[in-house]
Design a protein around this motif. Structure first.
Motif, PDB file in Angstrom:
ATOM      1  N   VAL A   1     -11.790   1.665  11.390  1.00 23.55           N
ATOM      2  CA  VAL A   1     -13.011   2.404  11.697  1.00 23.55           C
ATOM      3  C   VAL A   1     -13.505   3.104  10.449  1.00 23.55           C
ATOM      4  N   ALA A   2     -12.580   3.723   9.713  1.00 21.57           N
ATOM      5  CA  ALA A   2     -12.946   4.441   8.487  1.00 21.57           C
ATOM      6  C   ALA A   2     -11.803   4.312   7.485  1.00 21.57           C
ATOM      7  N   VAL A   3     -12.073   3.652   6.370  1.00 21.79           N
ATOM      8  CA  VAL A   3     -11.035   3.453   5.361  1.00 21.79           C
ATOM      9  C   VAL A   3     -10.652   4.795   4.736  1.00 21.79           C
TER      10      VAL A   3
ATOM     11  N   TYR B   1       0.832  -1.196   0.000  1.00 25.34           N
ATOM     12  CA  TYR B   1       0.000   0.000   0.000  1.00 25.34           C
ATOM     13  C   TYR B   1       0.871   1.251   0.000  1.00 25.34           C
ATOM     14  N   SER B   2       0.272   2.355  -0.365  1.00 22.36           N
ATOM     15  CA  SER B   2       0.981   3.628  -0.231  1.00 22.36           C
ATOM     16  C   SER B   2       1.204   3.944   1.244  1.00 22.36           C
ATOM     17  N   VAL B   3       0.160   3.730   2.049  1.00 23.37           N
ATOM     18  CA  VAL B   3       0.220   3.958   3.497  1.00 23.37           C
ATOM     19  C   VAL B   3      -0.416   2.768   4.198  1.00 23.37           C
ATOM     20  N   LEU B   4       0.260   2.267   5.223  1.00 23.67           N
ATOM     21  CA  LEU B   4      -0.242   1.131   6.003  1.00 23.67           C
ATOM     22  C   LEU B   4      -0.318   1.537   7.471  1.00 23.67           C
ATOM     23  N   ILE B   5      -1.503   1.391   8.071  1.00 29.02           N
ATOM     24  CA  ILE B   5      -1.702   1.663   9.497  1.00 29.02           C
ATOM     25  C   ILE B   5      -1.778   0.329  10.227  1.00 29.02           C
ATOM     26  N   GLN B   6      -0.981   0.184  11.279  1.00 32.86           N
ATOM     27  CA  GLN B   6      -0.848  -1.127  11.916  1.00 32.86           C
ATOM     28  C   GLN B   6      -1.865  -1.411  13.012  1.00 32.86           C
ATOM     29  N   GLU B   7      -2.322  -0.385  13.749  1.00 32.94           N
ATOM     30  CA  GLU B   7      -3.242  -0.668  14.862  1.00 32.94           C
ATOM     31  C   GLU B   7      -4.389   0.336  14.886  1.00 32.94           C
ATOM     32  N   GLN B   8      -5.498  -0.103  15.413  1.00 27.53           N
ATOM     33  CA  GLN B   8      -6.653   0.783  15.506  1.00 27.53           C
ATOM     34  C   GLN B   8      -6.377   1.953  16.439  1.00 27.53           C
ATOM     35  N   THR B   9      -5.563   1.752  17.466  1.00 29.36           N
ATOM     36  CA  THR B   9      -5.256   2.859  18.383  1.00 29.36           C
ATOM     37  C   THR B   9      -4.507   3.976  17.660  1.00 29.36           C
ATOM     38  N   THR B  10      -3.646   3.620  16.724  1.00 32.09           N
ATOM     39  CA  THR B  10      -2.946   4.647  15.940  1.00 32.09           C
ATOM     40  C   THR B  10      -3.933   5.376  15.030  1.00 32.09           C
ATOM     41  N   GLU B  11      -4.892   4.627  14.455  1.00 30.55           N
ATOM     42  CA  GLU B  11      -5.922   5.268  13.642  1.00 30.55           C
ATOM     43  C   GLU B  11      -6.756   6.238  14.477  1.00 30.55           C
ATOM     44  N   THR B  12      -7.210   5.779  15.632  1.00 33.33           N
ATOM     45  CA  THR B  12      -8.094   6.584  16.474  1.00 33.33           C
ATOM     46  C   THR B  12      -7.407   7.838  17.007  1.00 33.33           C
ATOM     47  N   ASN B  13      -6.191   7.659  17.492  1.00 32.04           N
ATOM     48  CA  ASN B  13      -5.513   8.768  18.173  1.00 32.04           C
ATOM     49  C   ASN B  13      -4.734   9.693  17.248  1.00 32.04           C
ATOM     50  N   GLN B  14      -4.339   9.186  16.085  1.00 33.03           N
ATOM     51  CA  GLN B  14      -3.444   9.984  15.228  1.00 33.03           C
ATOM     52  C   GLN B  14      -4.066  10.312  13.869  1.00 33.03           C
ATOM     53  N   VAL B  15      -4.582   9.303  13.149  1.00 36.81           N
ATOM     54  CA  VAL B  15      -5.202   9.582  11.850  1.00 36.81           C
ATOM     55  C   VAL B  15      -6.436  10.454  12.030  1.00 36.81           C
ATOM     56  N   ALA B  16      -7.297  10.072  12.944  1.00 35.61           N
ATOM     57  CA  ALA B  16      -8.569  10.775  13.133  1.00 35.61           C
ATOM     58  C   ALA B  16      -8.388  12.182  13.691  1.00 35.61           C
ATOM     59  N   THR B  17      -7.242  12.463  14.273  1.00 36.04           N
ATOM     60  CA  THR B  17      -6.969  13.802  14.820  1.00 36.04           C
ATOM     61  C   THR B  17      -6.056  14.616  13.896  1.00 36.04           C
ATOM     62  N   ASN B  18      -5.885  14.112  12.674  1.00 35.76           N
ATOM     63  CA  ASN B  18      -5.099  14.817  11.646  1.00 35.76           C
ATOM     64  C   ASN B  18      -3.623  14.980  11.992  1.00 35.76           C
ATOM     65  N   LYS B  19      -3.102  14.065  12.789  1.00 39.84           N
ATOM     66  CA  LYS B  19      -1.663  14.073  13.070  1.00 39.84           C
ATOM     67  C   LYS B  19      -0.915  13.114  12.140  1.00 39.84           C
ATOM     68  N   ILE B  20      -1.672  12.460  11.265  1.00 36.73           N
ATOM     69  CA  ILE B  20      -1.101  11.688  10.154  1.00 36.73           C
ATOM     70  C   ILE B  20      -1.751  12.193   8.871  1.00 36.73           C
ATOM     71  N   LYS B  21      -0.926  12.769   8.009  1.00 33.61           N
ATOM     72  CA  LYS B  21      -1.404  13.236   6.704  1.00 33.61           C
ATOM     73  C   LYS B  21      -0.366  12.891   5.645  1.00 33.61           C
ATOM     74  N   VAL B  22      -0.837  12.364   4.530  1.00 33.59           N
ATOM     75  CA  VAL B  22       0.033  12.083   3.389  1.00 33.59           C
ATOM     76  C   VAL B  22      -0.693  12.631   2.164  1.00 33.59           C
ATOM     77  N   GLU B  23      -0.511  13.900   1.925  1.00 35.97           N
ATOM     78  CA  GLU B  23      -1.256  14.560   0.851  1.00 35.97           C
ATOM     79  C   GLU B  23      -0.619  15.904   0.494  1.00 35.97           C
ATOM     80  N   PRO B  24      -0.658  16.283  -0.778  1.00 33.61           N
ATOM     81  CA  PRO B  24      -1.120  15.499  -1.920  1.00 33.61           C
ATOM     82  C   PRO B  24      -0.174  14.341  -2.228  1.00 33.61           C
TER      83      PRO B  24
END
Length: 404
Positions: free
Chosen positions: A370-372, A328-351
């Motif tokens: 939680v959300a692809v 994948y372009s980006v791989l998230i390993q755990e739901q806790t990282t998704e919840t605490n970091q992706v969902a709070t915009n502390k992980i961004k890969v764009e454009p």
């Protein structure tokens, strides 16, 4: 005999004023300075760098050897001028280590880089360059100090975010990233422990090491115009909540053996400051396989253990499904990282422009998300642009050719 006697007499005189240990090779008469104690020492052309540098030492343009674990002590500065080339001994465990409070001023140029290489030209022959600074870290459990994993077992971590450990500019390190026999320790081509943002890292090449090209253990330093080429593990790696804010123009070319393009974690600390990197190019050659057959370590960017990062203008190419595993372009390993970091915009890969690769348009997850996260390629994002020259050329091969 007379010449050797005169040489010894002159060296005796030098010893009396410089307080350093000097050895003479009986065959060539070439002096070696070990543990220089002078305040403005100069390593003679063809000399050997070894032992601990306890006060200022300058190395001019020319050819030298480096043997053993060379340490730049607290209060000492090692100055290396453009065009200096070091052939590192692989007969013993060798590396260049700048201790906390020591400094390195390695000032190469595009056409006269500073080069560290080996005669055997075999990956993993030595320990590379390691710098210890005085900047803050967040290790496991939020600890502000930790013990290094480079075999030196040095405690790192400090309180001075702005501390300078010196300058590395137009420096190429070849065939490093040594695995250590204890089974748990290792060195990378470039390793930065708690290095502060007063340190300048620009135009560096990590070439064919057997571990990561670059690894940051906490600290606040930033890096510009850096190349990771043919390193066995990850091209770029960090942990202990590294938080450099002014990074730009990072380029990785993975070939033959390579794991993730970038492996990112924060040692499980939810509260961390995301590092920022603009202009990233990650290219995986068609013949590239992970270190361990069947491994899932084949994606471009992996986030785990609360790792964060704000990346802009990212170009990724060549990440294909391998051995039955998805890339994948980006791989998230755990739901806790998704919840605490992706969902709070502390992980961004764009454009992001993700081409010649499998699984386009979606991030990957090692669990049920939680959300692809979806994305659309931004064709205006192109490969990074780096200055051509001898600094990025090895044995006549232009390491930047894939950027053209």
């Amino acid at each position: 005999m007379k010449r050797n006697l005169l040489t010894l007499l002159s060296l005796t005189l030098l010893l009396s004023v410089s307080s350093c240990t000097i050895e003479v090779n009986d065959d060539s008469g070439t002096p070696t300075i070990t543990n220089p104690g002078n305040t403005a020492g100069v390593l003679p052309e063809g000399g050997k760098l070894s032992g601990e540098i306890t006060s200022n030492l300058t190395i001019k343009k020319g050819n030298y050897t480096l043997e053993g674990i060379v340490k730049v002590a607290d209060g000492a500065t090692l100055t290396i001028e453009a065009g200096a080339t070091f052939t590192v001994s692989t007969a013993v465990t060798s590396s260049l280590v700048v201790l906390q409070g020591g400094k390195i001023l390695a000032l190469g140029t595009a056409n006269e880089p500073i080069v560290f290489t080996t005669t055997a030209k075999t990956p993993g022959g030595w320990g590379g360059i390691t710098i210890y600074g005085k900047a803050p870290i967040k290790a496991v459990n939020g600890n502000t100090t930790a013990v290094s994993e480079d075999g030196n077992a040095i405690t790192y971590g400090g309180t001075d975010a702005n501390f300078s450990s010196g300058i590395l500019k137009y420096v190429r390190v070849e065939y490093a990233g040594k695995k250590i026999s204890d089974g748990t320790s290792e060195t990378n081509t470039f390793t930065f422990y708690a290095v502060g943002d007063g340190t300048i890292l620009e135009n560096l090449v990590a070439y064919k090491g057997t571990d990561d090209g670059y690894e940051f253990f906490g600290g606040t330093v930033s890096a510009k115009n850096i190349v990771s080429y043919g390193n066995y593990d990850d091209s770029f790696d960090w942990q202990d909540a590294w938080s450099g804010q002014n990074n730009t123009n990072w380029y990785a070319f993975q070939t033959v053996t390579g794991n993730f393009g970038m492996e990112i974690e924060a040692s499980a600390n939810i509260d961390n400051t995301p590092p920022k990197i603009s202009n990233i190019t990650l290219i995986r050659d068609a013949n590239t396989n992970p270190e361990v057959a069947g491994s899932t370590e084949i994606s471009a960017i992996q986030f785990k253990r609360q790792g964060t990062g704000i990346f802009s203008n990212v170009y990724i190419s060549g990440y294909k499904n391998t051995g039955g595993k998805n890339a994948y372009s980006v791989l998230i390993q755990e739901q806790t990282t998704e919840t605490n970091q992706v969902a709070t915009n502390k992980i961004k890969v764009e454009p992001l422009n993700y081409v010649n690769s499998d699984n386009p348009g979606v991030w990957g997850y090692a669990y049920t998300p939680v959300a692809v996260k979806t994305f659309t390629n931004t064709a205006t994002v192109s490969k990074v642009s780096l200055t051509a020259g001898a600094w990025a050329t090895v044995d006549g091969v232009n390491l930047l050719s894939a950027l053209q």
